[in-house]
Design a protein around this motif. Structure first.
Motif, PDB file in Angstrom:
ATOM      1  N   ALA A  62       0.686  -1.076  -0.023  1.00  0.00           N
ATOM      2  CA  ALA A  62       0.109  -0.110   0.076  1.00  0.00           C
ATOM      3  C   ALA A  62       0.741   1.255   0.083  1.00  0.00           C
ATOM      4  CB  ALA A  62      -0.749  -0.240   1.262  1.00  0.00           C
ATOM      5  N   GLU A  63       0.546   2.266  -0.755  1.00  0.00           N
ATOM      6  CA  GLU A  63       1.284   3.464  -1.104  1.00  0.00           C
ATOM      7  C   GLU A  63       0.283   4.697  -1.331  1.00  0.00           C
ATOM      8  OE1 GLU A  63       4.149   4.763  -4.282  1.00  0.00           O
ATOM      9  OE2 GLU A  63       5.011   3.371  -3.127  1.00  0.00           O
ATOM     10  N   GLY A  64       0.035   5.592  -0.342  1.00  0.00           N
ATOM     11  CA  GLY A  64      -0.971   6.413  -0.490  1.00  0.00           C
ATOM     12  C   GLY A  64      -2.262   5.689  -0.762  1.00  0.00           C
ATOM     13  N   SER A  65      -2.912   6.336  -1.871  1.00  0.00           N
ATOM     14  CA  SER A  65      -4.336   5.713  -2.250  1.00  0.00           C
ATOM     15  C   SER A  65      -4.184   4.687  -3.169  1.00  0.00           C
ATOM     16  CB  SER A  65      -5.240   6.609  -2.741  1.00  0.00           C
ATOM     17  OG  SER A  65      -4.421   7.413  -3.968  1.00  0.00           O
ATOM     18  N   GLY A  66      -2.997   4.225  -3.380  1.00  0.00           N
ATOM     19  CA  GLY A  66      -2.819   2.859  -4.444  1.00  0.00           C
ATOM     20  C   GLY A  66      -1.780   1.711  -3.884  1.00  0.00           C
ATOM     21  N   ILE A  67      -1.580   0.756  -4.606  1.00  0.00           N
ATOM     22  CA  ILE A  67      -0.801  -0.335  -4.342  1.00  0.00           C
ATOM     23  C   ILE A  67       0.269  -0.506  -5.270  1.00  0.00           C
ATOM     24  CG2 ILE A  67      -0.895  -2.886  -4.250  1.00  0.00           C
ATOM     25  CD1 ILE A  67      -4.026  -2.604  -3.571  1.00  0.00           C
ATOM     26  N   ARG A  68       1.369  -0.645  -4.928  1.00  0.00           N
ATOM     27  CA  ARG A  68       2.669  -0.708  -5.527  1.00  0.00           C
ATOM     28  C   ARG A  68       2.896  -2.009  -5.932  1.00  0.00           C
ATOM     29  NH1 ARG A  68       6.762   2.543  -7.742  1.00  0.00           N
ATOM     30  NH2 ARG A  68       6.048   4.026  -6.290  1.00  0.00           N
ATOM     31  N   SER A 110      -6.082   1.814  -5.477  1.00  0.00           N
ATOM     32  CA  SER A 110      -6.535   0.588  -4.385  1.00  0.00           C
ATOM     33  C   SER A 110      -8.221   0.727  -4.434  1.00  0.00           C
ATOM     34  CB  SER A 110      -5.960   0.788  -2.997  1.00  0.00           C
ATOM     35  OG  SER A 110      -6.744  -0.287  -2.110  1.00  0.00           O
ATOM     36  N   PRO A 111      -8.908  -0.287  -4.608  1.00  0.00           N
ATOM     37  CA  PRO A 111     -10.248  -0.706  -4.608  1.00  0.00           C
ATOM     38  C   PRO A 111     -10.744  -0.489  -3.132  1.00  0.00           C
ATOM     39  CG  PRO A 111      -9.452  -2.735  -5.082  1.00  0.00           C
ATOM     40  CD  PRO A 111      -8.359  -1.914  -4.994  1.00  0.00           C
ATOM     41  N   VAL A 112      -9.875  -0.579  -2.010  1.00  0.00           N
ATOM     42  CA  VAL A 112     -10.344  -0.472  -0.793  1.00  0.00           C
ATOM     43  C   VAL A 112      -9.355   0.210   0.224  1.00  0.00           C
ATOM     44  CG1 VAL A 112     -11.229  -2.918  -0.729  1.00  0.00           C
ATOM     45  CG2 VAL A 112      -8.780  -2.440  -0.165  1.00  0.00           C
ATOM     46  N   GLN A 113      -9.820   0.724   1.237  1.00  0.00           N
ATOM     47  CA  GLN A 113      -8.661   1.587   2.115  1.00  0.00           C
ATOM     48  C   GLN A 113      -7.930   0.612   2.786  1.00  0.00           C
ATOM     49  OE1 GLN A 113      -9.580   4.959   2.754  1.00  0.00           O
ATOM     50  NE2 GLN A 113      -7.681   4.988   3.749  1.00  0.00           N
ATOM     51  N   LEU A 114      -6.545   1.065   2.636  1.00  0.00           N
ATOM     52  CA  LEU A 114      -5.219   0.480   3.164  1.00  0.00           C
ATOM     53  C   LEU A 114      -4.619   1.427   4.032  1.00  0.00           C
ATOM     54  CD1 LEU A 114      -4.317  -1.364   0.145  1.00  0.00           C
ATOM     55  CD2 LEU A 114      -5.526  -2.305   1.850  1.00  0.00           C
ATOM     56  N   THR A 115      -3.647   0.590   4.928  1.00  0.00           N
ATOM     57  CA  THR A 115      -2.718   1.533   5.560  1.00  0.00           C
ATOM     58  C   THR A 115      -1.478   1.503   4.871  1.00  0.00           C
ATOM     59  OG1 THR A 115      -3.630   0.808   7.628  1.00  0.00           O
ATOM     60  CG2 THR A 115      -1.398   1.819   7.874  1.00  0.00           C
ATOM     61  N   ALA A 116      -0.712   2.713   4.954  1.00  0.00           N
ATOM     62  CA  ALA A 116       0.660   2.881   4.267  1.00  0.00           C
ATOM     63  C   ALA A 116       1.650   1.803   4.595  1.00  0.00           C
ATOM     64  CB  ALA A 116       0.955   4.245   4.262  1.00  0.00           C
ATOM     65  N   GLY A 117       2.255   1.104   3.417  1.00  0.00           N
ATOM     66  CA  GLY A 117       3.151   0.167   3.813  1.00  0.00           C
ATOM     67  C   GLY A 117       2.736  -1.267   4.182  1.00  0.00           C
ATOM     68  N   GLU A 118       1.442  -1.236   4.025  1.00  0.00           N
ATOM     69  CA  GLU A 118       0.687  -2.545   4.250  1.00  0.00           C
ATOM     70  C   GLU A 118       0.927  -3.536   3.043  1.00  0.00           C
ATOM     71  OE1 GLU A 118      -3.809  -4.371   5.287  1.00  0.00           O
ATOM     72  OE2 GLU A 118      -3.460  -2.233   5.020  1.00  0.00           O
ATOM     73  N   THR A 119       1.296  -4.761   3.685  1.00  0.00           N
ATOM     74  CA  THR A 119       1.587  -5.967   2.596  1.00  0.00           C
ATOM     75  C   THR A 119       0.195  -6.651   2.158  1.00  0.00           C
ATOM     76  OG1 THR A 119       4.027  -6.247   3.340  1.00  0.00           O
ATOM     77  CG2 THR A 119       3.043  -8.123   2.011  1.00  0.00           C
ATOM     78  N   VAL A 120       0.013  -6.599   0.924  1.00  0.00           N
ATOM     79  CA  VAL A 120      -1.203  -7.107   0.313  1.00  0.00           C
ATOM     80  C   VAL A 120      -1.061  -8.060  -1.051  1.00  0.00           C
ATOM     81  CG1 VAL A 120      -2.570  -5.116   1.126  1.00  0.00           C
ATOM     82  CG2 VAL A 120      -1.749  -5.166  -1.251  1.00  0.00           C
TER      83      VAL A 120
END
Length: 352
Positions: free
Chosen positions: A246-252, A263-273
């Motif tokens: 998770a990075e900002g409002s996106g996923i790297r 990202s289609p869902v709310q995530l915490t910065a740095g979260e591994t998904v």
């Protein structure tokens, strides 16, 4: 007719627990499929319902009656196994009526029930043949007919199509679906083949390691899996999975350096998904794009799939409108709508 209820049902063989607490309700006339990988406990669970395996703890009800200690012959069930188990020296008619004859049913009743089962299964012309004169599909229909004549409250099928070739499996799937519509009885069906599960079931029970992962209609499980196991197991070809952070409002995306998707869902910065994308969600109009090299193209007539990756990344399965034009070695922009992607946390659970 009857439904079933399992309450905290467990099964152990010595110190090894194979069913670890199953709670499940099956409605009257429902077609339920137990599905999962080999060793997940689906056949053991079916045999416990049949009374062929003793329940270690928990309760099993058929209708309103607790049947844990009831003999299999008194449970109102009939089971069709993977092997046909027909008597080779008996005719089809004799095989189908044997259980009734053994139970002392009147001859006229046996003849009437066998004739009715033969009509349903289109076995009339074969009644005087022996099993050795039948094809695999015909033998399986006789095995099903032997169950039908008993007028059970619940039918149990244990991987009945696994010994048939691909064409016969398709035909027998249609026959079993038609049988359910005509008999209007409760059916519990075990298979490791998720295509059988998707095409036959009113409700699918996905099992893994003796536990239920998710229960729902085929499309519920396909569209809204609760975890990464169900997402990967239900659907053919299977879902693509991409690691990300998770990075900002996106996923790297890890396998695509520099690629960040919304990202289609709310995530915490740095979260591994993990991001899941169905092959059919790759379209020419998607706002996100993955640049890949095509390695294999499968033309299946009405469908075409490309298998592609980028520099050692995971192989992607892609279904797009122009796949017929793709060939090995092509660079391809695999586009998709991020809103169609599913996101899973490090524990494998879906993030909604």
């Amino acid at each position: 007719m009857s439904g079933l209820k399992l309450t905290n049902v467990k099964k152990s063989f010595g110190s090894v627990q194979v069913i670890k607490g199953v709670d499940l309700e099956i409605a009257d006339k429902e077609f339920v499929v137990f599905v999962g990988p080999s060793g997940c406990g689906k056949s053991t669970l079916l045999r416990m319902i049949a009374g062929l395996e003793q329940i270690s703890s928990g309760d099993l009800f058929i209708g309103d009656k607790r049947v844990n200690d009831i003999d299999p012959s008194q449970r109102g069930i009939a089971m069709v196994f993977q092997t046909y188990a027909l008597y080779p020296h008996m005719t089809v008619r004799e095989n189908m009526g044997f259980a009734l004859k053994f139970a002392g049913a009147p001859k006229a009743e046996i003849e009437q029930r066998v004739a009715e089962a033969a009509r349903i299964l289109e076995l009339g012309p074969l009644l005087d043949r022996r099993p050795g004169q039948l094809s695999g599909g015909q033998r399986q229909r006789v095995a099903i007919g032997r169950a039908i004549v008993r007028h059970p409250e619940v039918f149990l099928f244990d991987e009945p199509l696994s010994n048939l070739d691909a064409e016969l499996r398709v035909h027998m799937r249609i026959e079993i679906a038609r049988l359910h519509q005509e008999l209007q009885t409760t059916i519990i069906y075990v298979t490791h083949d998720q295509v059988e599960a998707m095409t036959l079931a009113d409700k699918i029970v996905v099992l893994r390691d003796g536990l239920i992962e998710q229960v729902g209609s085929p499309l519920e499980l396909y569209d809204n899996p609760d975890n990464i196991f169900v997402a990967g197991f239900i659907g053919s070809p299977k879902m693509n999975f991409l690691k990300g952070t998770a990075e900002g409002s996106g996923i790297r995306l890890v396998d695509f350096p520099g690629q960040v998707i919304p990202s289609p869902v709310q995530l915490t910065a740095g979260e591994t998904v993990t991001v899941g994308i169905r092959p059919e969600h790759f379209t020419d109009e998607g706002s996100a794009s993955l640049d890949v090299t095509v390695e294999i193209v499968e033309h299946l007539g009405g469908e075409t799939y490309a298998y592609a990756r980028d520099k050692g990344a995971e192989l992607l399965t892609i279904a797009t409108d122009n796949n017929r034009l793709l060939k090995k070695g092509d660079r391809h922009a695999a586009r998709f709508d991020p809103a169609d992607a599913l996101v899973f946390g490090v524990d494998g659970r879906r993030i909604r």
